[in-house]
Design an enzyme around this catalytic site. Structure first.
Site, PDB file in Angstrom:
ATOM      1  N   SER A 227      -4.304 -14.316   1.767  1.00 12.47           N
ATOM      2  CA  SER A 227      -5.223 -13.348   1.183  1.00 12.47           C
ATOM      3  C   SER A 227      -5.365 -13.631  -0.307  1.00 12.47           C
ATOM      4  CB  SER A 227      -4.686 -11.932   1.403  1.00 12.47           C
ATOM      5  OG  SER A 227      -5.543 -10.967   0.840  1.00 12.47           O
TER       6      SER A 227
ATOM      7  N   LYS B 292     -23.195   5.924  -4.108  1.00 10.37           N
ATOM      8  CA  LYS B 292     -22.603   7.191  -4.573  1.00 10.37           C
ATOM      9  C   LYS B 292     -22.430   7.253  -6.086  1.00 10.37           C
ATOM     10  CE  LYS B 292     -18.612   6.832  -2.387  1.00 10.37           C
ATOM     11  NZ  LYS B 292     -17.233   7.175  -1.963  1.00 10.37           N
TER      12      LYS B 292
ATOM     13  N   TYR C   2       0.837  -1.192   0.000  1.00 13.78           N
ATOM     14  CA  TYR C   2       0.000   0.000   0.000  1.00 13.78           C
ATOM     15  C   TYR C   2       0.880   1.253   0.000  1.00 13.78           C
ATOM     16  CZ  TYR C   2      -3.950  -3.024   1.359  1.00 13.78           C
ATOM     17  OH  TYR C   2      -4.916  -3.994   1.404  1.00 13.78           O
TER      18      TYR C   2
ATOM     19  N   LEU D 163     -18.272  -3.134   0.908  1.00 14.93           N
ATOM     20  CA  LEU D 163     -19.188  -2.180   0.277  1.00 14.93           C
ATOM     21  C   LEU D 163     -19.051  -2.182  -1.250  1.00 14.93           C
ATOM     22  CD1 LEU D 163     -18.796   0.787   2.776  1.00 14.93           C
ATOM     23  CD2 LEU D 163     -20.519  -1.031   2.768  1.00 14.93           C
TER      24      LEU D 163
END
Length: 319
Positions: A151, A214, A53, A206
């Protein structure tokens, strides 16, 4: 905030985890500090990051906040390794040397002598799973990590690594994308996790932001979909199939006088085996909407959302 056990381990994690994908890139130090403070004040504990990241910038930012904004003991720190940065971009490398070097570099950036959970970020087809498993075993045995996991791995890969580690450093968790818009893990990964006693950490619950509503009519200028480096991340969920699920979610939310975000989170948290839903927000204000969410889910609404979002299956999962 509710705490849940991570699989069959004794590690407790908050039902909502704080993701840091945007930290040190779209989220600056001030916003990150406010997010972390609000998160811990709300009872949150699970802080999720990765060496990749912002090319390590997210971990460096976290390291600067631990001990100043919140105590290291206040968080369950989870990081990921296995994506090595090169001049040509990121390269998946889950070899023993790369994973342990990545973990050591992460610990230095985070300013701690251990992480609570260390995950292999992506499958590496060039490295035998036995070698990857050995690196995870050493990470735990050496005290660098308290627990290990995977992951974005397939069900068979998860089962193989768990089997290799079952007697010495049992696999604790799988972190996978899971939402009303991405239910592919239900075919093999979640059954494997259930059978092996692994806790599920659901990233992007989400739907990469789409399930907040949105993007229903336009793309906001300050959103991920309008960002040069994250537009491609959101784009797969902006089509008609997602719109059908979103419409059903918004209808249910209107009927209950609740937000789409609340119901989307509630749906993920109601799924068997899910220990935590990881929410990544660009701003503290966005995060607070998730922290304040009512995550109760009426059974009839859950069944309706299940039906409208059911993933396609085929042989051999469905016969």
């Amino acid at each position: 905030m509710e705490e849940r056990l991570l699989g069959r381990t004794g590690l407790r994690v908050s039902a909502i985890g704080l993701g840091t994908l945007t930290w040190a890139r779209d989220t600056d130090e001030q916003e990150a500090a406010e997010q972390l403070r609000d998160f811990v004040d709300a009872g949150g504990t699970l802080l999720d990051t990765a060496a990749s990241y912002a090319d390590g910038g997210a971990e460096e930012l976290i390291g600067s906040l631990l001990g100043t904004v919140v105590s290291r003991d206040d968080v369950v720190l989870c990081t990921k390794g296995g994506v090595r940065r090169t001049a040509d971009g990121g390269v998946v490398d889950a070899s023993r040397g790369a994973l342990l070097a990545s973990l050591d570099a992460s610990l230095a950036r985070l300013g701690t002598d251990h992480v609570d959970v260390f995950l292999v970020q992506s499958p590496d087809p060039r490295t035998p799973l036995a070698e990857t498993a050995a690196a995870l075993r050493h990470a735990v045995d050496s005290g660098r990590a308290r627990y290990a996991g995977l992951s974005n791995h397939a069900g068979w890969q998860t089962a193989r690594v768990a089997t290799l580690l079952e007697h010495e450093a049992p696999l604790a968790a799988v972190e996978v994308e899971y939402s009303l818009l991405q239910r592919g893990v239900e075919r093999e990964v979640l059954p494997a996790a259930s059978a092996l006693g692994l806790g599920v950490l659901a990233w992007s619950p989400l739907g990469r932001g789409v399930l907040t509503g949105k993007y229903r009519r336009t793309v906001p200028a300050d959103s991920r979909a309008a960002s040069a480096h994250l537009a491609g991340f959101v784009a797969p969920y902006l089509g008609a199939p997602s719109a059908r699920v979103l419409d059903a979610l918004l209808t249910a939310a209107d009927g209950l006088e609740r937000s789409a975000l609340e119901l989307a989170l509630a749906w993920v948290l109601s799924r068997p085996g899910v220990a935590s839903a990881l929410v990544g927000a660009r701003t503290a204000a966005q995060l607070r909407t998730a922290l304040d969410a009512d995550t109760r889910l009426p059974s009839a609404i859950g069944e309706a959302l299940d039906e409208v979002s059911v993933p396609a299956t085929g042989y051999p999962e469905a016969r």
